[in-house]
Design a protein around this motif. Sequence first.
Motif, PDB file in Angstrom:
ATOM      1  N   ALA A 123      24.301  43.220  -6.161  1.00 22.51           N
ATOM      2  CA  ALA A 123      25.099  42.205  -6.909  1.00 22.51           C
ATOM      3  C   ALA A 123      26.183  41.330  -6.014  1.00 22.51           C
ATOM      4  O   ALA A 123      26.686  40.346  -6.332  1.00 22.51           O
ATOM      5  N   ALA A 124      26.333  41.918  -4.921  1.00 17.18           N
ATOM      6  CA  ALA A 124      27.330  41.413  -3.844  1.00 17.18           C
ATOM      7  C   ALA A 124      26.664  40.409  -2.794  1.00 17.18           C
ATOM      8  O   ALA A 124      25.595  40.907  -2.423  1.00 17.18           O
ATOM      9  N   ALA A 125      27.129  39.298  -2.413  1.00 19.02           N
ATOM     10  CA  ALA A 125      26.702  38.509  -1.349  1.00 19.02           C
ATOM     11  C   ALA A 125      26.605  39.448   0.025  1.00 19.02           C
ATOM     12  O   ALA A 125      27.570  40.201   0.178  1.00 19.02           O
ATOM     13  N   ALA A 126      25.774  39.069   0.608  1.00 17.46           N
ATOM     14  CA  ALA A 126      25.607  39.942   1.934  1.00 17.46           C
ATOM     15  C   ALA A 126      26.778  39.649   2.996  1.00 17.46           C
ATOM     16  O   ALA A 126      27.171  38.277   2.918  1.00 17.46           O
ATOM     17  N   PRO A 127      27.250  40.495   3.571  1.00 18.85           N
ATOM     18  CA  PRO A 127      28.321  40.228   4.586  1.00 18.85           C
ATOM     19  C   PRO A 127      27.787  39.073   5.629  1.00 18.85           C
ATOM     20  O   PRO A 127      26.948  39.029   6.146  1.00 18.85           O
ATOM     21  N   ALA A 128      29.087  38.436   6.183  1.00 18.50           N
ATOM     22  CA  ALA A 128      28.869  37.436   7.189  1.00 18.50           C
ATOM     23  C   ALA A 128      28.146  38.164   8.392  1.00 18.50           C
ATOM     24  O   ALA A 128      28.529  39.314   8.766  1.00 18.50           O
ATOM     25  N   ARG A 129      27.240  37.369   9.003  1.00 21.95           N
ATOM     26  CA  ARG A 129      26.773  37.860  10.195  1.00 21.95           C
ATOM     27  C   ARG A 129      27.817  37.531  11.348  1.00 21.95           C
ATOM     28  O   ARG A 129      28.460  36.553  11.247  1.00 21.95           O
ATOM     29  N   PHE A 130      27.849  38.556  12.334  1.00 24.55           N
ATOM     30  CA  PHE A 130      28.798  38.116  13.595  1.00 24.55           C
ATOM     31  C   PHE A 130      28.053  37.096  14.635  1.00 24.55           C
ATOM     32  O   PHE A 130      26.694  36.915  14.657  1.00 24.55           O
ATOM     33  N   THR A 131      28.725  36.296  14.906  1.00 20.90           N
ATOM     34  CA  THR A 131      28.346  35.080  15.767  1.00 20.90           C
ATOM     35  C   THR A 131      27.606  35.468  16.843  1.00 20.90           C
ATOM     36  O   THR A 131      27.012  34.640  17.596  1.00 20.90           O
ATOM     37  N   ASN A 186      21.067  34.975   9.573  1.00 23.22           N
ATOM     38  CA  ASN A 186      22.162  34.452  10.287  1.00 23.22           C
ATOM     39  C   ASN A 186      22.043  32.948   9.898  1.00 23.22           C
ATOM     40  O   ASN A 186      21.398  32.383  10.642  1.00 23.22           O
ATOM     41  N   ILE A 187      22.817  32.353   9.058  1.00 24.72           N
ATOM     42  CA  ILE A 187      22.776  30.996   8.893  1.00 24.72           C
ATOM     43  C   ILE A 187      23.782  30.250   9.661  1.00 24.72           C
ATOM     44  O   ILE A 187      24.925  30.488   9.831  1.00 24.72           O
ATOM     45  N   PRO A 188      23.052  29.364  10.504  1.00 23.05           N
ATOM     46  CA  PRO A 188      23.859  28.543  11.302  1.00 23.05           C
ATOM     47  C   PRO A 188      24.865  27.629  10.605  1.00 23.05           C
ATOM     48  O   PRO A 188      24.661  27.196   9.455  1.00 23.05           O
ATOM     49  N   LYS A 189      25.983  27.448  11.346  1.00 22.53           N
ATOM     50  CA  LYS A 189      26.972  26.376  10.733  1.00 22.53           C
ATOM     51  C   LYS A 189      26.632  25.107  10.994  1.00 22.53           C
ATOM     52  O   LYS A 189      26.774  24.007   9.995  1.00 22.53           O
ATOM     53  N   SER A 190      25.876  24.724  12.035  1.00 22.31           N
ATOM     54  CA  SER A 190      25.244  23.450  12.309  1.00 22.31           C
ATOM     55  C   SER A 190      24.086  23.538  13.306  1.00 22.31           C
ATOM     56  O   SER A 190      23.618  24.448  13.742  1.00 22.31           O
ATOM     57  N   PHE A 191      23.338  22.405  13.484  1.00 21.52           N
ATOM     58  CA  PHE A 191      22.508  22.190  14.450  1.00 21.52           C
ATOM     59  C   PHE A 191      22.900  21.084  15.564  1.00 21.52           C
ATOM     60  O   PHE A 191      23.084  20.018  15.178  1.00 21.52           O
ATOM     61  N   THR A 192      22.586  21.256  16.813  1.00 19.97           N
ATOM     62  CA  THR A 192      22.685  20.139  17.997  1.00 19.97           C
ATOM     63  C   THR A 192      21.453  19.813  17.989  1.00 19.97           C
ATOM     64  O   THR A 192      20.243  20.422  18.460  1.00 19.97           O
TER      65      THR A 192
END
Length: 641
Positions: free
Chosen positions: A28-36, A223-229
Amino acid sequence: MTSPTPRRLRRAVAAAVVAVMLVPAMAAAAAPARFTDVPDSHAFLEEITWLAQQEITTGYSDGTFRPRSEVTRDAFAAFLYRLDGSPTVNLPADSPFTDITPTNTDFYEEIVWLSQQGITKGWKVNGGTEFRPFDTITRDAMAAFLYRYKDEPSVTLPSSSPFVDITPTNTEFYDAIVWLDKTGISTGWSDGTFRPFDGVTREATAAFFYRLEGSPPVVVPANIPKSFTVKGAGFGHGVGMSQYGAQGMAVDGYSADDILKHYYRGTSVSSVNSDKEIKTEIFGSGSDSRDRVVMVVRSPGSSATTGGQWRLMFYDEGDAGEHTTWTGKKDEKLTIIRDVRPNGDNEIVVQRADGTRQRATRQLQFHWEGTGFYQSASSEDPYVQLLKTNGDRASHGDYRHGRMVIRIPSETYPRLIVSNWTELNSEYLYGIAEMPSSWNPEALKAQAIVARGYALRNMQTYSENCVCHLYDDTRSQHFTGWRKENEGTDAYYGKRWVSAVDATTSSGGRDGRVVKSGSAIAQTYYFSSSGGRTENSEDIWTAQLSYLRAVDDPWSLESRNPNRAWTRSLTQSQAASIFGLSNVVSIKVTSRTSDSSMAAATKVTATSSTGQTKSITGPETIRSRVVGGKSPWIWSFTAKY
């Protein structure tokens, strides 16, 4: 210390409740954020993820876990307290330790709980007992804490120590360390040591706790990246002559002919008749599409009252000639409007500064002083500007030569079009703004030759929709007219460009040099710079032309080129939108035009957190959609967390 049995029972009940509730809660809950700083490759990814999912740790405010940092004794107390479900603690009147108060540590309650459970005993000192909260917890003390937390279960001691550096006599926690080994909570180091006096890291704490709890199944969130270079090189499509390459070759001593024969393989350079009028759309399509434009003549000449004279002729459908002619002089603004009549017909309406109006159902022609069409003997240099109604520029250039033709092409293409009709060699080419006029003369000559050939090839077709052979932008060639020809103080740079154009003409300006393949004028595509090698025409587009072959272009990678190496950032939302995925965890170049490391990308593939992949194919599509028009020479995509 409370009885071991009640704590075991409490923990057993809690474990049962968690076992019952874990699956629906996770679903039911969203998975917790991954540590960077805990990538997929981390040895303790599952263990650290589990620690966070159990809310034993929240990491740091910057999104990191800092796995290699050592754990202090007070932090370890907090971890154990949370592992036990953060039970209620009856705080005593006095602290159990002389160096701990409610105000000098964030974990007073947790340390009191640790003492009440008999998990820690502290150090006896004169005047009481110390806990030493800010010391790093050692591996042997960690073993003792975990052993007591599990209520000191019975352990059968082996005949020999499981670790080469541990004996019953060199540590007071021998039983706890043996128990740790037997339960698989710690396996020690590969050299057979336990290293009892080393500090315990945060990643090791996660592993010990995870094993202590039986190594339960863990769903590791993507682990969803915030952005891509994105890193790449070059600018443009990559076929034909590289302009920075031409400049580099010229600086190295190559002639214009050398440059052209390098980039257009198997060709020759010769003169052809190019004494022709070319029609260039300067306003009306693409981003210029509007229903009105302001036309004005400017004149830098000495005549303050009569300079910059002009005439405007109105034509209706079916008329043999103009039905009305207006005349005027510089600085009078003429507002040209596309007007839709009640019957749906489109007409051109022109309004003068004094409010006078006139209509034309077919076209307008605009002539101005000092051209071949009006007062040709004038020594003035007037030019035409096109403006938006707010006074901003409405086109790329200013226009000194030729004449203007204004039309609305058709009812099915109802746009107001302004086309500048000029002489190819002596007017149009002077206004081509494709290369800095400060560059080497041989590079400028090469540019003039390919621009002429490109224009002549395209003059074989004419479009009524644009009233033109060519556009004034990157759809054809960048044409700014007088702005290019008059560039610099006293037209210093403009004169350099005009000189280069004139150097490629002959027969009094009637003939001009072009690149030929056999007897035909070559299709002389060109672009800014490559990633070190140009591309075959069929690899970028579809048609295979024998002279548009991939050639080495090391000059594009020299320091003068600002695009010899570039980076571009794609946000997560941009990447997801580009590839049509819910999210993107990786992007890779999965195909190139050849095996060369300098080859352009022909396929770029993105992968989502669910493993779904989508690809964008074709160098031009990749260039347009993925890197904002830069180039297809893409070297890498690096995820940023």
